[in-house]
Enzyme design. Structure first.
Site, PDB file in Angstrom:
ATOM      1  N   GLU A   1       3.121  43.361  -2.277  1.00 33.50           N
ATOM      2  CA  GLU A   1       2.661  44.375  -1.336  1.00 33.50           C
ATOM      3  C   GLU A   1       1.729  45.318  -2.095  1.00 33.50           C
ATOM      4  O   GLU A   1       2.159  46.006  -3.032  1.00 33.50           O
ATOM      5  CB  GLU A   1       3.855  45.143  -0.765  1.00 33.50           C
TER       6      GLU A   1
ATOM      7  N   GLU B   1      48.790   2.165  -7.267  1.00 32.72           N
ATOM      8  CA  GLU B   1      49.351   0.865  -7.667  1.00 32.72           C
ATOM      9  C   GLU B   1      48.368  -0.214  -7.213  1.00 32.72           C
ATOM     10  O   GLU B   1      48.051  -0.325  -6.031  1.00 32.72           O
ATOM     11  CB  GLU B   1      50.711   0.654  -7.014  1.00 32.72           C
TER      12      GLU B   1
END
Length: 1377
Positions: A349, A761
């Site tokens: 700005e 498993e």
């Protein structure tokens, strides 16, 4: 006044936004604007006008309308030499006006004859970074349109006249200036309109384009929840996006008007809060640096007080602001540049008035000239280089450049060139490209100034062209791809493993080493320790940045073969290693997983049991347990059942591992059934019933993610031939519901760490035959990958300190109604697995106010939620300090070298930071013998002779037999006092029969000297630290000790037979202890002490005395743990010394009294009287091992010793002074529960503290006591400045009160005395018989008084009296008498 970024929120504009201003108000505002202009000119009166004369005098008196803009740009281009400038258009506005761009860079050559549009820009130049400046995006913000034309003329004419700065700039930078992105709006705007209010309906003012669209709200936005904006209404935005995509801009400025400030991303946030919310990018430090570079050179902006009409009270610290913190802008251009392009853009700005009168243009140019040029120059910071094909040497376009710890990547340009903007510091960069092996370069130093150059050469995944094939032709901008022979899988067909056989330990070891060697850029092979039979417990890490925890990236692990005879998991993990390595860079799924996850694969937790197992085993237990015959899955601490069996080496190694890494998810691979089993594994009753954890829903979700990809498992009837009635719905089960397993690993993971673990498993046969292994891979490969992906579900983010933005270590994340908190890792990063739903999550940490947020978790990946915590006592502290001086705590420093050093310490504190440093050490040592006293003395003198500028050798005193106790100081200024530098001491040899410590310290001294000025890390550590090494405290005992004597006490004591570690008392009897006390410890200027001893492998911390409260236990234990954790085996807590083989020391750290209780120890004296923390390191089980073991002992302890040099730069360092700025020495700094240190010369103090919040009280004679709190980080020092007020208190009360009370008291006393005197006088003048004594001469009167004092009745009768009346007769009588 509305800013140029976007319209202010209504609350910012008040009535001006809602009603047309009346004429009187306009007049007042114009008068105020004139006054403001005068203020600005006054502020700029001292600004030197540079370069203004280069532009034509008349260019400042008008704006460029319509075709005049193009003519002005052509004139600017003509001001430079041929080949410097190129004018072209990137497209047209709604009304057909061209969007002109002027390109300025040396070496462009003549313009192409037939080129138009973007093609007219000319060719890109290799290695030259592109910068763009865009102006007039809002048509009524016009200053930018003009100053960019002036800048063009300045650059071109400056290059022609040979201005060194501008010549250098345009020879190395590709500059693009786009003065007006909204020329239609500019033509509608009115000169003198400062933008105090709207001028009409959308499209009629100059701000928007001709279709009423705000161009700075028309870009795609990362936080937008709706559809991307249509570009049909904004051809200007479409043209700009196309232009950006065709280039690789590095830096950009978006120039606006309406305020005077530099704004940086992000411009908005997910919450779209109107204002006040800081929306930080991953490159926040870089953006702040760029914004400050502009603002600091602007005479108004740098003040941070633009005083714009309508916002007079608005301020911006340093003239910069985060966009969203100022106000939220959705669809802004600067965020688009950062998120969707390589480009770092800030918004500038330039002036309070959007369209000031032309008479102000010269002043605006002078205000912004230096800032604009400085901003362009900043494109050259950070790291730059090329990414090339290692075979052909051609550049690789669109290769990714990533920086460890910064979640924002860039890509290379057409020639493989890149420019990565970074602030000064040390960085790890990775370059990766599809079809190539990624490459990481660590420890790249970025300094203030020009970018560090670093090139990458990437190896293609297919390294050579097959015989008889045709080589691909390489041209600029293309990547060479060799012909792939028939049958080679394409990038869409993952390469499957080929190696299916049972791997015994030697075979597995070769397999792991082979893949670690073949894929070094994504693998790291390491060991957790050894099994009972001394087999390595190997882990293969697979990551795009191996060896480094990247903040925000979750860590995952698989563990196989916990039961030695359950071998499928072992082989599947070896297959998985091969699959991930061979498919990285070609298969998108694997590549994404490896880049986003740090994966750890442990094929065998029980290698000893495996070697005892038998192929074909289905149900036996042979090889199940470890070599000590303990079931490892019953060996972990349990919440319901006390585990009485001794903890096994394999168990200890895994527990230490899991606690050292921030694992999020894990699976333990078993065999004997086909099901996924989740916690809890047991219950209090010890019966088979469902035992639900607080995260039961999460465990079911992650268990299903595995089972549903394994069709046989998902059916739920795994082993019909073995277990007829066993059924698991969807292939998952609660552990305790199946059967009770006390001491299981998965429950321990969940209860003791942040890690969620399940047990899988994998098949009914525990040790299947080799020919069945391919079937197991095919059944499980998708499950293995899908399960790993679950690590990215739930919530992730960071917990940050609101004061400095740093991450908070060990902050707690709690989910309402789920009793299982998780904690943050070092950078404040956390991961919390959750199923989809809405949760209330609270982040808390000691010393902070908790923060709670409502979070919605979806099924598509983890949602990121960051928490910013405010320190809880900040307000209270500020209140308590009013009127009593003050203290400030800060981690910032303006000294660039200090920042560089802080970055180095932070890097070395990161995981494997020290390992990378040691690998980079240019010189290391080969220890081969012990040094006798004579050899030691000559060795030290030799160091001083060869390195006189960094060493100083002194003697602290002499032993009983008159041997010197040498002290070697290593520092860049060894003979000059530098109280601001931390001081560390290393001592060894207090027991002469344990000389390993002596040799390690000699090696450390030589290592530092050899690498000084040769290795940057060593150089900086030596330059910033005062290192004192005392290698032999007991030289007499050392001379009597014998090599290879592991248990003998010969030499343990000094020549008087006294154990020196029992003689550190106030009345020390031995000359060695007196010398150490008087010349070392009592100087009280050390921050840390490390004492090396022998006889075990552990670290002890104070106190050694049996009954002693450890005031700073947290800090002392932290220091001891730091040494142990950097030692390859010490942290495992199992020294395995022959005389105590079952010894278990958690973490390898123990309080001295628990290890060997005794009085008069050196470390107790150091802490109590020297105010210096000291730890004792026991380096080996054998007191005096053979010299052949010294190299291994040095290798084991080197990293730990160096970690102490890094650690001494942490904690708190501070400065104590009075209000006049005078340093106060010998002030007492009291920390927490009573730890004391004293300020040194210059008012400096330094104390090491464990990470966290600590209380500090400062006391000095004549000053008021000060209190503050400080937050200590794990990877950096915290600074505190304490400013004292003079103590005006008397008896603990304010001086004014004491004076007032004293005055009142004295007045009262005087008044009382007067009253008493008067009364006494009246009484003494009365006589019972009406006579009184005659008045005599003075001397006679005194004599009479003395006589009266005797109390004699006789003398009393001899005195004359007269009555109280004084008549003339009486006077006459008296005179005659």
């Amino acid at each position: 006044m509305a800013s140029g970024r976007d319209e202010r929120p209504p609350w910012r504009l008040g009535r001006l936004r809602l009603l047309p201003p009346p004429p009187l108000l306009l007049l007042l505002l114009l008068l105020r604007s004139s006054a403001q202009a005068a203020h600005i000119k006054k502020a700029e009166a001292t600004t030197t006008t540079v370069g203004g004369s280069e532009a034509a005098e008349g260019q400042f008196d008008h704006y460029y309308h319509e075709a005049a803009l193009g003519e002005a740009l052509e004139a600017a281009a003509a001001a430079g030499p041929p080949g410097l400038a190129r004018l072209f258009s990137i497209g047209s506005s709604v009304e057909g006006r061209p969007l002109w761009v002027l390109r300025l860079t040396a070496g462009l050559g003549p313009p192409p004859t037939a080129a138009a549009g973007l093609d007219a820009a000319g060719p890109l130049l290799p290695g030259r970074p592109q910068v763009k400046l865009v102006g007039n995006m809002h048509g009524d913000e016009t200053v930018s349109r003009q100053v960019l034309v002036y800048l063009a003329r300045e650059l071109a004419s400056g290059y022609r006249r040979g201005d060194p700065r501008l010549v250098r700039l345009l020879n190395t930078t590709d500059v693009y200036l786009l003065p007006s992105l909204n020329p239609d709006g500019f033509e509608r705007a009115r000169e003198g309109d400062c933008g105090l209010g709207d001028s009409g309906p959308p499209g009629t003012s100059g701000r928007d384009n001709s279709r009423g669209r705000d161009l700075n709200r028309s870009f795609p936005d990362q936080f937008s929840t709706g559809e991307p904006p249509s570009l049909d209404e904004v051809p200007e935005v479409r043209a700009l996006i196309d232009w950006i995509r065709r280039n690789k801009f590095v830096l950009s400025g978006n120039l606006h008007g309406g305020s005077v400030v530099a704004s940086y991303p992000f411009d908005d946030s997910p919450e779209h809060k109107t204002t006040g919310l800081y929306s930080k990018t991953s490159d926040d430090e870089v953006f702040r640096y760029l914004a400050k570079a502009y603002a600091s050179n602007h005479p108004i902006m740098k003040t941070g007080e633009p005083h714009c009409p309508g916002d007079e009270d608005e301020t911006f610290k340093d003239g910069i602001t985060n966009g969203a913190h100022w106000y939220d802008v959705e669809g802004g251009m600067q965020d688009y540049n950062y998120v969707w392009a390589n480009c770092f853009e800030i918004t500038l700005e330039l002036s309070c008035c959007k369209y000031p009168p032309a008479s102000q243009l010269r002043q605006e140019w002078e205000n912004n000239r230096e800032s604009l040029i400085t901003l362009i120059e900043k494109v050259h910071i950070g790291i730059k280089g090329f990414v090339k094909d290692s075979v052909t040497g051609s550049g690789l376009e669109n290769a990714t450049i990533s920086v460890a710890g910064i979640n924002h990547n860039i890509t290379t340009g057409r020639f493989g060139d890149f420019h990565r903007l970074l602030v000064p510091g040390t960085y790890n960069l990775t370059a990766l490209s599809t079809g190539y092996m990624p490459l990481t370069i660590n420890n790249i130093m970025v300094k203030e100034g020009p970018a560090t150059e670093m090139d990458f050469s990437l190896r293609p995944t297919v390294m050579s062209v097959m015989p008889g094939s045709t080589e691909a032709v390489t041209t600029p901008g293309t990547v060479a791809v060799p012909n792939i022979p028939p049958g080679t899988p394409s990038s869409h067909q993952p390469i499957q493993p080929k190696d299916f056989h049972h791997h015994h330990f030697p075979d597995m070891e070769i397999f792991l080493r082979r893949f670690a060697n073949e894929y070094p850029n994504i693998t790291r092979l390491y060991s957790l320790g050894k099994s009972v039979e001394s087999r390595e417990l190997y882990v293969m890490e697979i990551s795009d940045n191996p060896g480094v925890h990247e903040p925000g990236e979750p860590e995952f692990k698989y563990i196989g073969n916990m039961h030695g005879n359950e071998v499928v998991g072992r082989e599947l993990l070896l297959n998985l290693i091969e699959y991930l390595c061979k498919n990285f860079g070609t298969d998108p799924e694997v590549t994404d997983l490896v880049r986003s996850t740090r994966i750890h694969l442990m094929p065998s937790m029980n290698p000893d049991g495996y070697e005892k197992s038998q192929e074909g085993d289905s149900i036996s237990v042979v090889g199940r347990n470890n070599s000590n015959n303990f079931d490892l899955n019953r060996n972990f601490p349990d919440q319901f059942v006390p585990i009485t069996e001794p903890t096994q080496p394999e168990t200890i190694a895994v527990m230490s591992w899991v606690k050292a890494y921030p694992f999020v998810l894990s699976a333990n691979l078993h065999g004997g059934s086909l099901v996924v089993n989740y916690p809890y594994d047991d219950n209090e009753q010890g019966v088979a019933t469902y035992s639900k954890s607080p995260d039961d829903a999460v465990f079911q979700q992650i268990a299903l993610s595995y089972s549903k990809e394994n069709s046989q498992m998902f059916q739920g009837r795994p082993c019909k031939d073995m277990y007829l009635n066993e059924y698991f719905p969807h292939g998952i089960t609660n552990g305790a519901s199946w059967y009770n397993v006390p001491g299981g690993m998965q429950d321990w993971n969940y209860l003791q760490t942040n890690c969620f673990e399940v047990t899988i498993e994998l098949g009914c046969v525990k040790y299947p035959f080799e020919n069945e292994l391919p079937k197991y891979w095919e059944q499980n490969r998708r499950s293995l990958i899908q399960f790993m992906k679950q690590v990215h579900q739930g919530v992730k983010g960071f917990v940050l300190d609101a004061t400095d933005g740093r991450g908070i270590l060990n902050a707690t994340l709690s989910v309402a109604e789920i009793n299982h908190p998780v904690t943050t890792y070092k950078a404040g990063d956390y991961w919390r697995l959750l199923v989809p739903g809405t949760y209330k999550i609270t982040a808390s940490a000691r010393g902070y106010n908790p923060v709670t947020k409502n979070v919605t978790v979806r099924s598509e990946g983890a949602v990121q939620v960051n928490f910013t915590l405010v320190r809880s006592s900040a307000d209270a502290n500020n209140e308590s300090k009013k009127g009593r001086g003050h203290s400030t705590s800060t981690d910032d420093t303006s000294d660039p070298t200090s920042k560089e050093f802080e970055a180095l310490i932070k890097h070395l504190s990161a995981e494997n930071g020290l390992e990378g440093f040691m690998l980079s050490s240019s010189s290391d040592l080969a220890l081969y013998r012990y040094h006798s006293y004579k050899d030691l003395s000559e060795f030290l003198r030799g160091l001083v002779m060869n390195y006189p500028h960094i060493t100083n050798l002194t003697t602290l005193g002499q032993s009983v037999e008159y041997r010197h106790i040498w002290s070697l100081e290593i520092s860049n200024k060894p003979n000059i006092s530098e109280p601001e530098e931390p001081k560390i001491r290393f001592v060894a040899g207090i027991h002469g029969n344990a000389p390993v410590g002596t040799e390690l310290l000699l090696a450390l001294a030589e290592f530092l000297c050899l690498n000084y000025k040769r290795n940057p890390v060593v150089t900086q550590l030596v330059d910033r630290t005062r290192i004192v090494i005392v290698p032999s405290l007991n030289p007499d005992g050392r001379e009597r000790a014998q090599e290879k004597d592991c248990t003998s006490k010969t030499g343990h004591t000094n020549a008087h037979g006294k154990d020196l570690d029992t003689d550190f008392t106030s009345n020390a009897s031995q000359p060695e202890t007196k010398a150490i006390i008087e010349n070392l410890i009592q100087k009280q200027d050390f921050s840390l002490s490390i004492a090396l001893d022998g006889g075990s492998v552990l670290v002890t911390y104070p106190y050694d005395k049996p009954v002693q409260t450890v005031e700073n236990k947290e800090t002392l234990k932290h220091l001891a743990s730091l040494y142990a954790n950097n030692h390859p085996s010490m942290h495992m807590g199992q020294p395995s010394c022959p005389n105590n083989s079952d010894e278990n020391i958690p973490g390898g750290v123990m309080r001295g009294a628990e290890w060997h209780s005794h009085l008069g120890s050196m470390k107790d004296y150091s802490v109590t009287y020297g105010h210096c923390p000291e730890i004792t390191v026991y380096t080996s089980c054998c007191y005096f091992p053979s010299a052949a073991q010294l190299p291994a002992l040095w290798a084991e302890n080197k990293k730990s010793l160096l970690s102490m040099l890094v650690e001494v730069h942490k904690g708190v360092h501070g400065l104590v002074k009075d209000k006049a700025g005078k340093p106060i020495s010998k002030a007492v700094i009291v920390l927490n529960e009573g730890i004391k240190v004293y300020t040194k010369e210059g008012g400096y103090f330094h104390v090491l503290l464990a990470p966290g919040v600590h209380n500090i009280n400062a006391i000095a004679d004549g000053y008021q006591q000060q209190h503050t709190q400080v937050f200590v980080h794990h990877d950096a020092a915290s600074s505190v400045v304490i400013v004292f007020d003079t103590d005006n208190r008397i008896f603990g009360l304010p001086r004014e009160l004491v004076v007032t009370v004293s005055g009142a008291t004295m007045s009262a006393l005087i008044l009382t005395a007067c009253i008493i005197w008067c009364i006494c006088s009246i009484k003494s003048n009365r006589h019972k018989d009406g006579f009184h004594r005659l008045r005599q001469h003075h001397d006679e009167y005194e004599d009479e008084i003395r006589m009266m004092s005797t109390g004699s009745k006789k003398s009393l009768l001899s005195h004359e009296f007269q009555d109280e009346t004084d008549t003339e007769e009486e006077t006459l009588y008296s005179s005659k008498h």
